[in-house]
Design a protein around this motif. Sequence first.
Motif, PDB file in Angstrom:
ATOM      1  N   ASP A   1       1.404  -0.516  -0.113  1.00 27.99           N
ATOM      2  CA  ASP A   1       0.058  -0.266   0.295  1.00 27.99           C
ATOM      3  C   ASP A   1       0.583   0.884  -0.172  1.00 27.99           C
ATOM      4  O   ASP A   1       0.363   2.186  -0.834  1.00 27.99           O
ATOM      5  N   GLU A   2       1.713   1.097   0.630  1.00 24.12           N
ATOM      6  CA  GLU A   2       2.885   2.245   0.652  1.00 24.12           C
ATOM      7  C   GLU A   2       3.922   1.679   1.255  1.00 24.12           C
ATOM      8  O   GLU A   2       4.609   0.600   1.912  1.00 24.12           O
TER       9      GLU A   2
ATOM     10  N   ASP B   1       6.783   8.022   5.156  1.00 21.88           N
ATOM     11  CA  ASP B   1       6.572   7.474   4.109  1.00 21.88           C
ATOM     12  C   ASP B   1       6.994   8.561   2.706  1.00 21.88           C
ATOM     13  O   ASP B   1       6.325   9.613   2.961  1.00 21.88           O
TER      14      ASP B   1
ATOM     15  N   ASP C   1       6.699  10.835  -0.676  1.00 15.68           N
ATOM     16  CA  ASP C   1       5.906  10.845  -1.967  1.00 15.68           C
ATOM     17  C   ASP C   1       6.579  11.490  -2.629  1.00 15.68           C
ATOM     18  O   ASP C   1       6.299  13.135  -2.318  1.00 15.68           O
TER      19      ASP C   1
ATOM     20  N   GLY D   1       4.587  12.742  -5.204  1.00 16.52           N
ATOM     21  CA  GLY D   1       3.358  13.262  -5.313  1.00 16.52           C
ATOM     22  C   GLY D   1       2.890  14.560  -3.928  1.00 16.52           C
ATOM     23  O   GLY D   1       2.016  15.832  -4.220  1.00 16.52           O
TER      24      GLY D   1
ATOM     25  N   TYR E   1      -4.739  15.407   0.649  1.00  9.42           N
ATOM     26  CA  TYR E   1      -4.520  14.332  -0.154  1.00  9.42           C
ATOM     27  C   TYR E   1      -5.831  13.914  -1.295  1.00  9.42           C
ATOM     28  O   TYR E   1      -6.445  14.309  -0.678  1.00  9.42           O
TER      29      TYR E   1
ATOM     30  N   ASP F   1      -6.975  11.248  -1.404  1.00  9.57           N
ATOM     31  CA  ASP F   1      -7.991  10.245  -1.129  1.00  9.57           C
ATOM     32  C   ASP F   1      -8.390  11.337   0.687  1.00  9.57           C
ATOM     33  O   ASP F   1      -9.279  10.362   1.015  1.00  9.57           O
TER      34      ASP F   1
ATOM     35  N   SER G   1      -7.621  12.440   2.843  1.00 15.61           N
ATOM     36  CA  SER G   1      -6.987  12.495   4.080  1.00 15.61           C
ATOM     37  C   SER G   1      -6.161  13.656   4.518  1.00 15.61           C
ATOM     38  O   SER G   1      -5.877  14.442   3.724  1.00 15.61           O
TER      39      SER G   1
ATOM     40  N   GLN H   1      -7.217   8.941   8.196  1.00 21.29           N
ATOM     41  CA  GLN H   1      -6.410   7.608   7.831  1.00 21.29           C
ATOM     42  C   GLN H   1      -4.814   7.227   8.203  1.00 21.29           C
ATOM     43  O   GLN H   1      -4.746   6.170   8.236  1.00 21.29           O
ATOM     44  N   PHE H   2      -4.912   8.780   9.155  1.00 16.76           N
ATOM     45  CA  PHE H   2      -3.134   8.769   8.804  1.00 16.76           C
ATOM     46  C   PHE H   2      -3.537   8.028  10.801  1.00 16.76           C
ATOM     47  O   PHE H   2      -2.691   7.380  11.299  1.00 16.76           O
TER      48      PHE H   2
ATOM     49  N   ASP I   1      -3.018   3.984   9.817  1.00 16.48           N
ATOM     50  CA  ASP I   1      -1.784   3.928   9.552  1.00 16.48           C
ATOM     51  C   ASP I   1      -0.764   4.210  10.725  1.00 16.48           C
ATOM     52  O   ASP I   1       0.578   5.027  10.087  1.00 16.48           O
TER      53      ASP I   1
ATOM     54  N   LEU J   1       5.222  11.954   6.198  1.00 15.82           N
ATOM     55  CA  LEU J   1       5.731  12.355   5.100  1.00 15.82           C
ATOM     56  C   LEU J   1       6.605  13.204   4.872  1.00 15.82           C
ATOM     57  O   LEU J   1       7.082  13.898   5.687  1.00 15.82           O
TER      58      LEU J   1
ATOM     59  N   ASP K   1       4.139   9.413  -9.506  1.00 11.73           N
ATOM     60  CA  ASP K   1       3.898   9.839  -7.683  1.00 11.73           C
ATOM     61  C   ASP K   1       3.868   7.941  -6.517  1.00 11.73           C
ATOM     62  O   ASP K   1       2.902   7.116  -6.782  1.00 11.73           O
TER      63      ASP K   1
ATOM     64  N   GLY L   1       3.672   8.442  -2.874  1.00 15.98           N
ATOM     65  CA  GLY L   1       2.979   8.365  -2.462  1.00 15.98           C
ATOM     66  C   GLY L   1       1.660   7.704  -3.054  1.00 15.98           C
ATOM     67  O   GLY L   1       0.579   7.659  -1.981  1.00 15.98           O
ATOM     68  N   THR L   2       1.521   7.337  -4.192  1.00 20.07           N
ATOM     69  CA  THR L   2       0.190   6.162  -4.665  1.00 20.07           C
ATOM     70  C   THR L   2       0.276   5.431  -4.866  1.00 20.07           C
ATOM     71  O   THR L   2       1.158   5.003  -5.281  1.00 20.07           O
ATOM     72  N   THR L   3      -0.708   4.041  -4.289  1.00 21.85           N
ATOM     73  CA  THR L   3      -0.572   2.998  -3.954  1.00 21.85           C
ATOM     74  C   THR L   3      -0.559   2.403  -5.922  1.00 21.85           C
ATOM     75  O   THR L   3       0.118   1.731  -5.940  1.00 21.85           O
TER      76      THR L   3
HETATM   77  C1  LIG Z   1      -3.454   1.928   4.442  1.00 22.12           C
HETATM   78  C2  LIG Z   1      -2.922   2.853   2.948  1.00 22.12           C
HETATM   79  N1  LIG Z   1      -3.956   2.402   1.395  1.00 22.12           N
HETATM   80  O1  LIG Z   1      -3.358   2.839   0.888  1.00 22.12           O
HETATM   81  C3  LIG Z   1      -2.609   4.449   1.382  1.00 22.12           C
HETATM   82  C4  LIG Z   1      -2.412   5.272   1.107  1.00 22.12           C
HETATM   83  C5  LIG Z   1      -2.488   3.896   2.182  1.00 22.12           C
HETATM   84  C6  LIG Z   1      -2.283   4.424   4.466  1.00 22.12           C
HETATM   85  N2  LIG Z   1      -3.435   5.852   4.582  1.00 22.12           N
HETATM   86  C7  LIG Z   1      -4.454   4.759   4.189  1.00 22.12           C
HETATM   87  C8  LIG Z   1      -3.135   6.720   5.291  1.00 22.12           C
HETATM   88  C9  LIG Z   1      -2.125   7.647   3.855  1.00 22.12           C
HETATM   89  C10 LIG Z   1      -3.530   8.479   3.407  1.00 22.12           C
HETATM   90  C11 LIG Z   1      -2.370   8.968   2.447  1.00 22.12           C
HETATM   91  N3  LIG Z   1      -0.810   8.403   2.738  1.00 22.12           N
HETATM   92  N4  LIG Z   1      -1.187   7.883   3.921  1.00 22.12           N
HETATM   93  C12 LIG Z   1       0.420   9.457   2.017  1.00 22.12           C
HETATM   94  C13 LIG Z   1      -0.270   9.916   1.431  1.00 22.12           C
HETATM   95  N5  LIG Z   1      -0.827  10.029   0.572  1.00 22.12           N
HETATM   96  C14 LIG Z   1      -1.423  10.807  -0.491  1.00 22.12           C
HETATM   97  C15 LIG Z   1      -0.298  10.774  -1.892  1.00 22.12           C
HETATM   98  C16 LIG Z   1       0.064  11.227  -2.683  1.00 22.12           C
HETATM   99  N6  LIG Z   1       0.803  11.533  -3.736  1.00 22.12           N
HETATM  100  N7  LIG Z   1      -1.370  11.634  -3.193  1.00 22.12           N
HETATM  101  C17 LIG Z   1      -2.443  10.630  -2.502  1.00 22.12           C
HETATM  102  N8  LIG Z   1      -2.188  10.615  -1.302  1.00 22.12           N
HETATM  103  C18 LIG Z   1      -2.694  10.147   1.303  1.00 22.12           C
END
Ligand SMILES: Cc1noc(C)c1CN(C)Cc1cc2n(n1)CCN(c1cc(N)ncn1)C2
Length: 404
Positions: free
Chosen positions: A90-91, A108, A110, A112, A154, A156, A158, A190-191, A194, A200, A294, A296-298
């Motif tokens: 995922d990251e 992490d 990133d 992006g 971000y 998503d 978050s 989300q953070f 996680d 980041l 990017d 930072g994107t899965t």
């Molecule tokens: C679990 C899991 N699965 O996939 C991720 C990511 C996570 C971690 N997660 C839930 C927490 C999180 C959310 C983000 N991140 N980590 C990293 C930065 N994010 C980005 C970066 C970017 N360049 N573009 C979009 N968002 C959003």
Amino acid sequence: MQTFGAFLVSFLAASGMAAALPTEGQKTASIEVAYNKNYVAHGPTALFKAKRKYGAPISDNLKAAVAAKHSLTKRQTGSANTNPSDSADDEYITSVSIGTPAQVLPLDFDTGSSDLWVFSSETPKSSASGHTLYSPSKSSTAKKLSGSTWSIEYGDKSSSSGDVYTDVVTIGGFSVKTQAVESATKVSTQFVQDTVISGLVGLGFDVGNQVSPRPQKTWFSNAANSLAEPLFTADLRHQETGSYNFGFIDTSLAKGTIGYTPADGSEGYWGFTATGYSVGGAKLNRNSITGIADTGTTLLLLPDNIVDAYYNNVESAQYDDSQEGVVFDCSEDLPSFSFGVGGQTITISGDLLNLTPIEEGSSTCFGGLQSSADIGINIFGDVALKAALVVFDLGNERLGWAQK
Ligand SMILES: Cc1noc(C)c1CN(C)Cc1cc2n(n1)CCN(c1cc(N)ncn1)C2
């Protein structure tokens, strides 16, 4: 005993210079002087040498100009391992040292985004639980950047926000002495959930930094002029250790040749254009794709027409509303997906395009390629980056891609 003339001729012959042999008793000799066509003149250096030769005073500015040109200090590099955070890649987690004595946090990286932010002693205890924290009060080199704040959201949705310190930040053995470290006083769910990452490191362009009122530079931007070369590489791997290297390119990490293409940093991202794509090893078409590299994107997020062209080759593929993406039978052999960039072809194997079962033990899997339609930008995220060694070349504003 050799005459001077005979010595001179043999010396010059040995050093590859032509010479006219003086006739016996002649008092003069003439020699051609080779011109070093590789020498690049540098005004301040010439001035420095002349002043030094005749004992004239040399200003600090002149010394600095000469030192910068001749990089009297050793040009440096850095190399840090990075590991997938979970079974779905995922990251990716990279250890970063902040402060004095060093406080090591899993972050992490990133490309992006452009902010280095961390969970800290200022993060609400309820949110910080389970995370490694940066405590500026425990660092003798931390300084509050008074009046500065930051806030970031971000793709998503978050988000996080807080205030700012400067401190020494070391990545892969390379230290930036006065790096803006953005301390989180607020983090989204989300953070909070996680706990494998504590923040980041933004490796995008400085224009994307979210500190107010004075935007700050990224760690890489601060490091670039002291690195052997103003570039870094990302070598992300599926379920194994990869690396971020700074200031040098380890070409042994890739099988293929590095193809370069211009990078557009105007939006803060590493934007580029792929020249075409194909499914299952077919010949590349000429349908260009503009997107961003990017880390930072899965996922690999591309336009619907490309996503459809790919999944039309996957018998069991269907859109799953609850998953908000295309899923398929985990047992199905997926075709590869290739894209052209910088004159090279990068092929993502079918295995890399099967991200993970939708739930533990499920026989339905989630695709690594999904639609970018609701995002408004195409994203070559980790699923694509895992197939390549990627060179983020700030000095030449270009991206390099080589098949792994
Ligand atoms: C679990 C899991 N699965 O996939 C991720 C990511 C996570 C971690 N997660 C839930 C927490 C999180 C959310 C983000 N991140 N980590 C990293 C930065 N994010 C980005 C970066 C970017 N360049 N573009 C979009 N968002 C959003």
